[in-house]
Motif scaffolding. Structure first.
Motif: not given
Length: 432
Positions: A276-296
């Protein structure tokens, strides 16, 4: 887009990252050691074990509900780095009590230390997010928030694994936790050392003055009211609260679920918490890549729906699981079972979607308000979050007492994903 990893090479971010990592590591090292010791070594009743797990979760959350207003005011009024050092010094004293509880197998001492760690985290919580806009550039805040969230969950992974490994079983079947007691003290000391290097973060010189209110109830009510009347902040905070309420139900029941529904030992419980912890960590980093640094909040609705679907599949597989044997299955026996790996996959999916859902919302909170108000905004968020988490664990406790099984409690999480998705969609429409 800035590569978030470059922040780990900077003095303005690395000490804070290391300090919050140690805090998350120690929280979960102590909590996992405590729960493993109590459930596998002290209690022998399924209802009693589920009740203890839920009460322990609520006890840790309670200080967030009561003291977050004071913590937020303090962090906005004083140098945040100085508060970090005070809080990390207090952690050493708290862990002396926690270590004694582990050594003596004293449930009152363990719960007292857990409550004190909740207070510790309450005062550190607003700082680890509110300090980011002071030390990072505008385009780095989402990346920094993702790293903090990922670091938190990497700490959770490490603490969970250590807590599961360091609570040992003797040949006579009893459990002991001497190694865990030493480890919580060592991590507290390391966290204090790293906290010493966090750069100064004094109040903004142009910050408007405010009256410090020491009245806990009035300060909390005023803080929440002043924050939630802003529609976009309201949507973000309520959405985050749904996420943490769902997480509280899940994590409170992981160990009882493993033991009493899946018939597995503490090695499988440790795997569940770690995945569960690994998954949240993966999602936390992946979303920055998807959003390109834009807060959305662009991906938050889909992430919430994905959480619900994974939980529903987990519910289905747990209900189809064979009745537990008298002997608990170890990790090898569990993964050899039909659907064993699919249960792990469902947990990973829930967690990745959860990380993708919540990280942009935290970044939104810290970038929407003036820097002089970020800690109070995070504190208001923590009050609402903790209130919903306490409510969720109390509902879960009552449901367990009324005969609802641990497996059935997964449906609570699945249903809660729907309003979370709706809130994410509303926030996306309002801000993007």
């Amino acid at each position: 887009m800035q590569n978030s990893v470059h922040l780990l090479k900077t003095r303005r971010f690395l000490p804070l990252f290391a300090t919050q990592f140690c805090g998350a590591l120690n929280d979960n090292l102590f909590r996992t050691s405590m729960v493993m010791l109590v459930i596998y070594g002290i209690y022998r009743d399924a209802t009693q074990e589920a009740t203890f797990s839920a009460i322990a979760g609520a006890l840790f959350i309670l200080p967030f509900f009561l003291l977050s207003a004071l913590a937020g005011q303090l962090a906005d009024e004083r140098d945040k780095a100085r508060i970090v050092r005070i809080v990390k010094s207090a952690e050493i004293a708290i862990m002396l009590v926690g270590a004694a509880g582990l050594l003596l197998q004293s449930v009152p001492l363990l719960l007292a230390a857990l409550l004190a760690m909740g207070v510790h985290s309450t005062f550190f919580g607003p700082i680890k997010y509110a300090i980011l806009p002071q030390h990072l550039e505008e385009g780095e805040v989402l990346a920094g928030t993702g790293l903090v969230e990922a670091g938190t969950y990497i700490g959770i992974i490490g603490g969970t694994l250590l807590g599961g490994v360091l609570v040992l079983q003797r040949p006579d079947g009893s459990f002991h936790a001497e190694w865990a007691a030493g480890a919580v003290l060592l991590v507290a000391l390391i966290g204090r050392v790293s906290g010493h290097f966090v750069p100064p973060a004094p109040p903004a010189p142009d910050a408007p003055p405010f009256h410090f209110d020491w009245h806990i109830i009035r300060a909390s009510r005023t803080l929440v009211s002043n924050t939630l009347h802003i529609p976009r902040l309201f949507l973000a905070i309520i959405a985050i609260s749904f996420f943490w309420a769902m997480g509280a139900v899940l994590t409170a029941q992981f160990i009882p679920l493993v033991k009493n529904a899946l018939g597995a030992d503490q090695s499988v419980a440790t795997l569940f918490l770690a995945v569960f912890s690994v998954g949240v960590a993966i999602g936390s980093v992946a979303i920055n890549r998807l959003l390109g640094g834009h807060v959305s909040a662009k991906y938050s609705p889909a992430a919430a729906i994905a959480m619900g679907l994974f939980v529903l599949d987990l519910f289905r597989r747990v209900h189809g699981w064979p009745a537990p044997d008298e002997t608990l299955r170890d990790l090898g026996a569990f993964v050899a079972m039909p659907n064993g790996w699919m249960i792990v996959f469902d947990l990973l999916g829930v967690a990745i979607a959860g990380g993708m859902f919540v990280v942009p919302l935290y970044a939104f909170l810290t970038t929407t308000v003036p820097k002089s108000e970020t800690a109070r905004t995070i504190a208001a968020n923590n009050i609402v979050n903790s209130g919903m988490m306490v409510a969720a664990t109390l509902i879960l406790t009552v449901a367990v007492q009324m005969g609802v099984t641990v497996a059935d409690s997964l449906l609570i999480v699945a249903v809660a994903s729907l309003p979370a998705a709706w809130l994410g969609w509303k926030l996306h429409r309002a801000c993007d």
